[in-house]
Design a protein around this motif. Sequence first.
Motif, PDB file in Angstrom:
ATOM      1  N   ASN A  40      33.890  36.603  42.233  1.00  0.00           N
ATOM      2  CA  ASN A  40      34.851  37.583  42.723  1.00  0.00           C
ATOM      3  C   ASN A  40      35.942  37.730  41.679  1.00  0.00           C
ATOM      4  O   ASN A  40      36.438  36.730  41.151  1.00  0.00           O
ATOM      5  CB  ASN A  40      35.469  37.132  44.052  1.00  0.00           C
ATOM      6  N   ILE A  41      36.308  38.961  41.370  1.00  0.00           N
ATOM      7  CA  ILE A  41      37.265  39.198  40.294  1.00  0.00           C
ATOM      8  C   ILE A  41      38.411  40.080  40.776  1.00  0.00           C
ATOM      9  O   ILE A  41      38.213  40.944  41.652  1.00  0.00           O
ATOM     10  CB  ILE A  41      36.557  39.848  39.080  1.00  0.00           C
ATOM     11  N   TYR A  42      39.596  39.832  40.235  1.00  0.00           N
ATOM     12  CA  TYR A  42      40.762  40.645  40.541  1.00  0.00           C
ATOM     13  C   TYR A  42      41.297  41.214  39.236  1.00  0.00           C
ATOM     14  O   TYR A  42      41.718  40.473  38.339  1.00  0.00           O
ATOM     15  CB  TYR A  42      41.844  39.801  41.229  1.00  0.00           C
ATOM     16  N   VAL A  43      41.256  42.531  39.131  1.00  0.00           N
ATOM     17  CA  VAL A  43      41.763  43.230  37.958  1.00  0.00           C
ATOM     18  C   VAL A  43      42.963  44.059  38.400  1.00  0.00           C
ATOM     19  O   VAL A  43      42.806  44.996  39.185  1.00  0.00           O
ATOM     20  CB  VAL A  43      40.684  44.140  37.333  1.00  0.00           C
ATOM     21  N   PRO A  44      44.156  43.727  37.966  1.00  0.00           N
ATOM     22  CA  PRO A  44      45.345  44.451  38.427  1.00  0.00           C
ATOM     23  C   PRO A  44      45.321  45.910  37.975  1.00  0.00           C
ATOM     24  O   PRO A  44      44.696  46.257  36.972  1.00  0.00           O
ATOM     25  CB  PRO A  44      46.497  43.683  37.791  1.00  0.00           C
ATOM     26  N   SER A  45      46.024  46.741  38.712  1.00  0.00           N
ATOM     27  CA  SER A  45      46.075  48.165  38.371  1.00  0.00           C
ATOM     28  C   SER A  45      46.682  48.389  36.996  1.00  0.00           C
ATOM     29  O   SER A  45      46.273  49.297  36.264  1.00  0.00           O
ATOM     30  CB  SER A  45      46.893  48.918  39.429  1.00  0.00           C
ATOM     31  N   LYS A  46      47.676  47.560  36.634  1.00  0.00           N
ATOM     32  CA  LYS A  46      48.289  47.654  35.312  1.00  0.00           C
ATOM     33  C   LYS A  46      47.829  46.455  34.491  1.00  0.00           C
ATOM     34  O   LYS A  46      48.463  45.403  34.472  1.00  0.00           O
ATOM     35  CB  LYS A  46      49.809  47.690  35.430  1.00  0.00           C
ATOM     36  N   LEU A  47      46.699  46.648  33.832  1.00  0.00           N
ATOM     37  CA  LEU A  47      46.083  45.573  33.063  1.00  0.00           C
ATOM     38  C   LEU A  47      46.686  45.507  31.666  1.00  0.00           C
ATOM     39  O   LEU A  47      46.852  46.530  30.997  1.00  0.00           O
ATOM     40  CB  LEU A  47      44.573  45.809  32.965  1.00  0.00           C
ATOM     41  N   LEU A  76      50.818  37.473  40.930  1.00  0.00           N
ATOM     42  CA  LEU A  76      51.353  37.257  39.589  1.00  0.00           C
ATOM     43  C   LEU A  76      50.578  38.072  38.557  1.00  0.00           C
ATOM     44  O   LEU A  76      51.138  38.520  37.557  1.00  0.00           O
ATOM     45  CB  LEU A  76      51.311  35.768  39.236  1.00  0.00           C
ATOM     46  N   ALA A  77      49.292  38.276  38.813  1.00  0.00           N
ATOM     47  CA  ALA A  77      48.491  39.128  37.927  1.00  0.00           C
ATOM     48  C   ALA A  77      49.016  40.558  37.939  1.00  0.00           C
ATOM     49  O   ALA A  77      49.026  41.244  36.914  1.00  0.00           O
ATOM     50  CB  ALA A  77      47.025  39.099  38.350  1.00  0.00           C
ATOM     51  N   ASP A  78      49.465  41.014  39.115  1.00  0.00           N
ATOM     52  CA  ASP A  78      50.048  42.356  39.203  1.00  0.00           C
ATOM     53  C   ASP A  78      51.283  42.477  38.315  1.00  0.00           C
ATOM     54  O   ASP A  78      51.549  43.532  37.734  1.00  0.00           O
ATOM     55  CB  ASP A  78      50.437  42.665  40.654  1.00  0.00           C
ATOM     56  N   THR A  79      52.029  41.394  38.217  1.00  0.00           N
ATOM     57  CA  THR A  79      53.260  41.399  37.415  1.00  0.00           C
ATOM     58  C   THR A  79      52.979  41.267  35.920  1.00  0.00           C
ATOM     59  O   THR A  79      53.592  41.961  35.097  1.00  0.00           O
ATOM     60  CB  THR A  79      54.183  40.251  37.849  1.00  0.00           C
ATOM     61  N   HIS A  80      52.018  40.410  35.579  1.00  0.00           N
ATOM     62  CA  HIS A  80      51.828  40.052  34.175  1.00  0.00           C
ATOM     63  C   HIS A  80      50.567  40.649  33.543  1.00  0.00           C
ATOM     64  O   HIS A  80      50.378  40.507  32.337  1.00  0.00           O
ATOM     65  CB  HIS A  80      51.812  38.531  34.029  1.00  0.00           C
ATOM     66  N   GLY A  81      49.712  41.283  34.341  1.00  0.00           N
ATOM     67  CA  GLY A  81      48.587  42.007  33.785  1.00  0.00           C
ATOM     68  C   GLY A  81      47.383  41.192  33.380  1.00  0.00           C
ATOM     69  O   GLY A  81      46.524  41.677  32.635  1.00  0.00           O
ATOM     70  N   PHE A  82      47.264  39.950  33.868  1.00  0.00           N
ATOM     71  CA  PHE A  82      46.080  39.159  33.556  1.00  0.00           C
ATOM     72  C   PHE A  82      45.010  39.330  34.634  1.00  0.00           C
ATOM     73  O   PHE A  82      45.257  39.895  35.703  1.00  0.00           O
ATOM     74  CB  PHE A  82      46.432  37.680  33.359  1.00  0.00           C
ATOM     75  N   ILE A  83      43.811  38.860  34.355  1.00  0.00           N
ATOM     76  CA  ILE A  83      42.672  38.954  35.263  1.00  0.00           C
ATOM     77  C   ILE A  83      42.457  37.594  35.922  1.00  0.00           C
ATOM     78  O   ILE A  83      42.587  36.551  35.271  1.00  0.00           O
ATOM     79  CB  ILE A  83      41.399  39.368  34.502  1.00  0.00           C
ATOM     80  N   THR A  84      42.096  37.590  37.204  1.00  0.00           N
ATOM     81  CA  THR A  84      41.726  36.352  37.874  1.00  0.00           C
ATOM     82  C   THR A  84      40.276  36.420  38.319  1.00  0.00           C
ATOM     83  O   THR A  84      39.764  37.483  38.688  1.00  0.00           O
ATOM     84  CB  THR A  84      42.613  36.060  39.095  1.00  0.00           C
ATOM     85  N   ILE A  85      39.615  35.279  38.282  1.00  0.00           N
ATOM     86  CA  ILE A  85      38.258  35.130  38.808  1.00  0.00           C
ATOM     87  C   ILE A  85      38.310  34.042  39.866  1.00  0.00           C
ATOM     88  O   ILE A  85      38.763  32.928  39.599  1.00  0.00           O
ATOM     89  CB  ILE A  85      37.264  34.748  37.705  1.00  0.00           C
ATOM     90  N   PHE A  86      37.845  34.363  41.066  1.00  0.00           N
ATOM     91  CA  PHE A  86      37.782  33.417  42.172  1.00  0.00           C
ATOM     92  C   PHE A  86      36.329  33.268  42.621  1.00  0.00           C
ATOM     93  O   PHE A  86      35.877  33.949  43.543  1.00  0.00           O
ATOM     94  CB  PHE A  86      38.645  33.893  43.347  1.00  0.00           C
TER      95      PHE A  86
END
Length: 295
Positions: A40-47, A76-86
Motif C-alpha cells: 500500500n502506498i501513499y503519494v501526497p498531492s504535492k510530491l 507529514l508526507a503531505d507537508t514535506h512531499g515524501f512517499i510512504t509505503i505501508f
Amino acid sequence: MLSSFKISGLAALSLLSLSANGALVSVPNFGANPTNLLMNIYVPSKLATNPAIILALHGCSGTGEFYASQTKYNSLADTHGFITIFPSANHDNGCWDVASTKTLTHGGGGDSNGLANMISYTISKYNADPKKVFVTGTSSGSMMTNVLAATYPDVFAAASGYSGVAAGCLAGSPSSSPQAADPTCANGKVIKTSAEWTSVVKAMYPGYSGAYPRIQLWHGTADTFVSYANLAEAVKEWSGVIGLTFTKNVTNTPQSGYTQMVYGDGTRFIAYSAAGVGHTVPVHEDVDLKWFGIV
C-alpha cells in the motif's frame, strides 16, 4: 511479535477503497513478490522533486492500512512531499518473517526481498531519490527494520525501530509469531558479543563492503512481551557493525523519562530507553523525520 495494532476487515476495506492521489492505495504488481506481501502506498498531492521514501512496517496481527491510520507519517508526507509505503504481511499471524534463511539473506526470496522490491518499484515509478530511502516499524515491524538494515544496507539510508530485536535474533525459529516462535529471543535470552552480532549481520549480505544505514532504536524498560534486554543486544549489534563506541547518555530526551544513548558523535547510531514504557514505545514521527534528514 505481537502488536497492539489490529484492524477490522470493514475498516481495512474502507481504507483500500481510496484511490485518489493523496490517499493510501493498493499496488498489486510491484515486481517479484516471493512471499505474497501486500503493498500500500501513499503519494501526497504535492510530491517533492526526487522524493524521499519511508517504508513503515506494522506489528504482528496488524496491517499496513491500520498502521498508517495509527501513525502521522502520511500527514507529514503531505507537508514535506515524501512517499510512504505501508505493506502488510498476510502470513504467520500477520507477522514479518524474521527467522528463515530466505529472509535473512540478501536476495534470498523471503519477506525482506519482497519489501526491497517495493522500494525499487517506487523509485522507478516516482523518480524517488535512491539515497533517501528509510525504514521504520513497530514490534515485528521493528524486527524487520533491523533485518532490512542488515540484508539491504545498500537500499536504506537510515532506520528507526520501536520495541524490536537484533537482526538474526530469531534465526532458525520455526515461526516469527508469538504463537509459534521459539521464545528464547523475545525473552531476551539470545546473548552474543558485539563481534558475534557483527558476524551475524555480515553473513546476511556476504561480500558487501559499503556503509550500513544510520540506526535509531527505541525500547521500553517495562516491556515484558519483547524483553527490554533485547535493546542491549541490538545496541551491541549495530555499534559493532557501524564501528562506534558509547559516548554519553542524554536524559529526558526527546521527552521526560526517555534516555538517549549516544554512540560516536550521534549521527550514525543512537538508542532510546523509555523508563516505565511497555510494549510498544509510541511512535515519535517528528524525531524519525529529523533522524532521516527529511526535516
